[in-house]
Design a protein around this motif. Structure first.
Motif, mmCIF file in Angstrom:
data_model
loop_
_atom_site.group_PDB
_atom_site.id
_atom_site.type_symbol
_atom_site.label_atom_id
_atom_site.label_comp_id
_atom_site.label_asym_id
_atom_site.label_seq_id
_atom_site.Cartn_x
_atom_site.Cartn_y
_atom_site.Cartn_z
ATOM 1 N N ALA A 1 23.549 -19.921 -10.517
ATOM 2 C CA ALA A 1 24.958 -20.061 -10.148
ATOM 3 C C ALA A 1 25.499 -21.415 -10.570
ATOM 4 O O ALA A 1 26.635 -21.529 -11.048
ATOM 5 N N MET A 2 24.684 -22.456 -10.416
ATOM 6 C CA MET A 2 25.106 -23.793 -10.828
ATOM 7 C C MET A 2 25.280 -23.859 -12.344
ATOM 8 O O MET A 2 26.225 -24.476 -12.855
ATOM 9 N N ALA A 3 24.371 -23.219 -13.072
ATOM 10 C CA ALA A 3 24.472 -23.197 -14.533
ATOM 11 C C ALA A 3 25.759 -22.517 -14.978
ATOM 12 O O ALA A 3 26.445 -22.979 -15.888
ATOM 13 N N GLU A 4 26.101 -21.439 -14.317
ATOM 14 C CA GLU A 4 27.304 -20.696 -14.686
ATOM 15 C C GLU A 4 28.568 -21.451 -14.291
ATOM 16 O O GLU A 4 29.521 -21.540 -15.066
ATOM 17 N N GLU A 5 28.574 -22.035 -13.110
ATOM 18 C CA GLU A 5 29.764 -22.720 -12.613
ATOM 19 C C GLU A 5 30.103 -23.957 -13.433
ATOM 20 O O GLU A 5 31.271 -24.225 -13.720
ATOM 21 N N LEU B 1 17.614 -24.119 -26.925
ATOM 22 C CA LEU B 1 18.465 -23.337 -26.027
ATOM 23 C C LEU B 1 19.913 -23.792 -26.107
ATOM 24 O O LEU B 1 20.843 -22.974 -26.128
ATOM 25 N N ALA B 2 20.121 -25.106 -26.153
ATOM 26 C CA ALA B 2 21.480 -25.654 -26.168
ATOM 27 C C ALA B 2 22.184 -25.419 -27.495
ATOM 28 O O ALA B 2 23.407 -25.492 -27.566
ATOM 29 N N ASP B 3 21.412 -25.137 -28.532
ATOM 30 C CA ASP B 3 21.990 -24.918 -29.856
ATOM 31 C C ASP B 3 22.897 -23.698 -29.890
ATOM 32 O O ASP B 3 23.778 -23.584 -30.733
ATOM 33 N N GLN C 1 21.915 -15.257 -13.914
ATOM 34 C CA GLN C 1 21.161 -15.110 -12.675
ATOM 35 C C GLN C 1 19.822 -14.436 -12.925
ATOM 36 O O GLN C 1 18.793 -14.821 -12.389
ATOM 37 N N ARG C 2 19.823 -13.406 -13.777
ATOM 38 C CA ARG C 2 18.586 -12.678 -14.013
ATOM 39 C C ARG C 2 17.597 -13.529 -14.790
ATOM 40 O O ARG C 2 16.395 -13.499 -14.565
ATOM 41 N N HIS C 3 18.087 -14.320 -15.741
ATOM 42 C CA HIS C 3 17.214 -15.237 -16.481
ATOM 43 C C HIS C 3 16.527 -16.192 -15.518
ATOM 44 O O HIS C 3 15.320 -16.386 -15.555
ATOM 45 N N ALA C 4 17.328 -16.837 -14.669
ATOM 46 C CA ALA C 4 16.785 -17.837 -13.752
ATOM 47 C C ALA C 4 15.796 -17.216 -12.787
ATOM 48 O O ALA C 4 14.744 -17.771 -12.506
ATOM 49 N N ARG C 5 16.136 -16.036 -12.292
ATOM 50 C CA ARG C 5 15.269 -15.383 -11.322
ATOM 51 C C ARG C 5 13.901 -15.111 -11.929
ATOM 52 O O ARG C 5 12.876 -15.376 -11.325
ATOM 53 N N SER D 1 21.854 -18.907 -20.014
ATOM 54 C CA SER D 1 22.032 -20.301 -19.631
ATOM 55 C C SER D 1 20.790 -20.924 -19.024
ATOM 56 O O SER D 1 20.675 -22.132 -18.963
ATOM 57 N N VAL D 2 19.889 -20.090 -18.527
ATOM 58 C CA VAL D 2 18.667 -20.581 -17.889
ATOM 59 C C VAL D 2 17.474 -19.903 -18.554
ATOM 60 O O VAL D 2 17.445 -18.687 -18.702
ATOM 61 N N CYS D 3 16.519 -20.695 -18.970
ATOM 62 C CA CYS D 3 15.342 -20.138 -19.647
ATOM 63 C C CYS D 3 14.143 -21.019 -19.322
ATOM 64 O O CYS D 3 14.296 -22.149 -18.841
ATOM 65 N N SER D 4 12.951 -20.490 -19.580
ATOM 66 C CA SER D 4 11.733 -21.261 -19.343
ATOM 67 C C SER D 4 11.001 -21.510 -20.648
ATOM 68 O O SER D 4 11.199 -20.798 -21.640
#
Length: 428
Positions: free
Chosen positions: A247-251, A282-284, A413-417, A291-294
């Motif tokens: 949520a923080m990544a999206e906001e 990822l930022a490229d 959200q699904r990525h982060a989860r 937005s969120v990855c490992s």
């Protein structure tokens, strides 16, 4: 502003205070009066060491920095990302939530970067100040910071400084690192992983009201976040809420990279370098993995990226296959790669490519017979797979190797989860 103005009693007062009083606060006042501008002197962890604010000057960003004793993550990231500052030169930087541009200058003594002098350009005439004046001011302030750092009785280091020095590779051994962390929370600190946050696309819907640092500490109170080399570094624990991270990544329009599991804090430098490489990818924007990855989700493109300059290892037969793809706009390399990662299963290859069985059979037959790729020799599969992967990295980019469980349409959200949950599972 004439040069003679800066060779008067103000310079004498500055030099007098430097030699007699040994006080960074008094030097800040002398420099501020000499230059005629509000200023901040910050150390290498972006904390305010001293400031000067002339009567009548108002600026919320400046006032908050003085009040909180540190600059924002956003300003710290701009410093770390400035090519001029990284090369040891001053740079004029505009902050989005202030009407005044600022001159940032590194304060370096004995080849050690100790902090920065930040002057607020309130009248647009700061460029008129002679270079010699800037040089004198910056040298004196750098020397004073050097004295303050080495002063007897000064606390050894903040935990933030210890972590930065660890990430820099400044600790020669694990025992020495443990010795320096005694009597700090780091002595018994067991985070599950860490996250790196790229701020290049940062945006706040509440500009001027909410800062990213406030949000991080509100949502992740035990993250011990700080800015390092232009990115926010924060620790994650097994109790981390994946939905909050996403949520923080999206906001705030952030790109967040989650590291591999931390077994020992002394392993951070190695883990950090891999995570930083992954975050850059990822930022490229071409990776297409939300937005969120490992790091674990990006392992394949990371490994291939490091082999990218070694194109000479690609077998000649694969080069011919790639040339045919380019000339005829065929998909033999992609089919070959998919066939191998599917364990040479025709059904799995067809499913993954969304292609009819007869089409895949035709391509495999041509690859084997017309291009003489030894698919019947299992010992050659590793060489073929690496070579084909390097070809596809060049022609299709890292996006091609995104995780199969994280297509472009997945939500943040699904990525982060999945990323955080996988790490937490492993740690538990």
């Amino acid at each position: 502003m004439s040069e003679s103005l800066f060779e008067s009693s103000e310079i004498a007062a500055l030099l007098n205070d430097f030699f007699l009083n040994d006080d960074i606060t008094r030097l800040a006042v002398d420099v501020g009066r000499l230059l005629g501008y509000p200023l901040l002197i910050i150390n290498d962890t972006f904390r305010v060491a001293a400031s000067y604010c002339p009567a009548g000057f108002t600026d919320s960003v400046f006032e908050n920095a003085v009040k909180l004793g540190e600059i924002t993550y956003e300003a710290g990231a701009l410093i770390s990302q400035s090519e001029a500052l990284n090369n040891g030169s001053a740079d004029y930087i505009e902050l989005s939530d202030s009407p005044f541009p600022r001159r940032f200058a590194p304060l370096t003594s004995s080849e050690v970067r100790l902090g920065y002098l930040i002057c607020v350009n309130t009248d647009g005439r700061m460029a008129d100040i002679p270079p010699q004046t800037w040089q004198t001011v910056e040298r004196i302030l750098a020397k004073q910071l050097f004295i303050e750092v080495g002063r007897i009785g000064k606390p050894l280091e903040t935990t933030e400084e210890i972590l930065m020095h660890l990430l820099d590779g400044s600790f020669p051994s694990a025992p020495y690192f443990k010795l320096r962390t005694m009597n700090t929370y780091l002595a018994d600190f067991r985070p599950a992983a860490f996250a790196l946050i790229d701020l290049s696309a940062y945006h706040s819907k509440y500009l001027g009201k909410r800062y990213l640092k406030t949000e991080i500490y509100s949502r992740f109170s035990d993250s011990h976040a700080f800015v390092y080399r232009g990115n926010v570094f924060m620790f994650l624990h097994k109790s981390c809420n994946p939905a909050e991270l996403a949520a923080m990544a999206e906001e705030f329009q952030l790109k967040i990279l989650i590291s591999d599991r931390i077994k020992d804090l002394f392993d951070l430098p190695a883990l950090y370098q891999t995570a930083r490489d992954a975050l850059e990818m990822l930022a490229d924007g071409k990776f297409g993995c939300g937005s969120v990855c490992s790091v674990s989700q990006m392992r394949t493109p990371l490994m291939l990226k490091r082999l990218e300059s070694s194109e000479n290892i690609i077998p000649p037969k694969l080069r011919e296959l790639a040339a045919h793809d380019r000339k005829k706009e065929t998909q033999y390399c992609e089919t070959l790669y998919t066939y191998l990662i599917c364990g040479c299963s025709l059904k799995k290859t067809c499913d993954m490519l969304y292609t009819h069985r007869n089409t895949v059979l035709y391509r495999i037959r041509r690859i084997r017979e017309d291009f003489v790729i030894p698919l019947d020799d299992p010992a050659s599969h590793t060489e073929i797979l690496i070579g084909t992967s390097l070809i596809l990295l060049k022609t299709k980019g890292p996006f091609f190797f995104r995780p199969v469980d994280a297509p472009e349409c997945f939500s943040a959200q699904r990525h982060a989860r999945s990323a955080v949950a996988a790490i937490a599972e492993e740690v538990i």
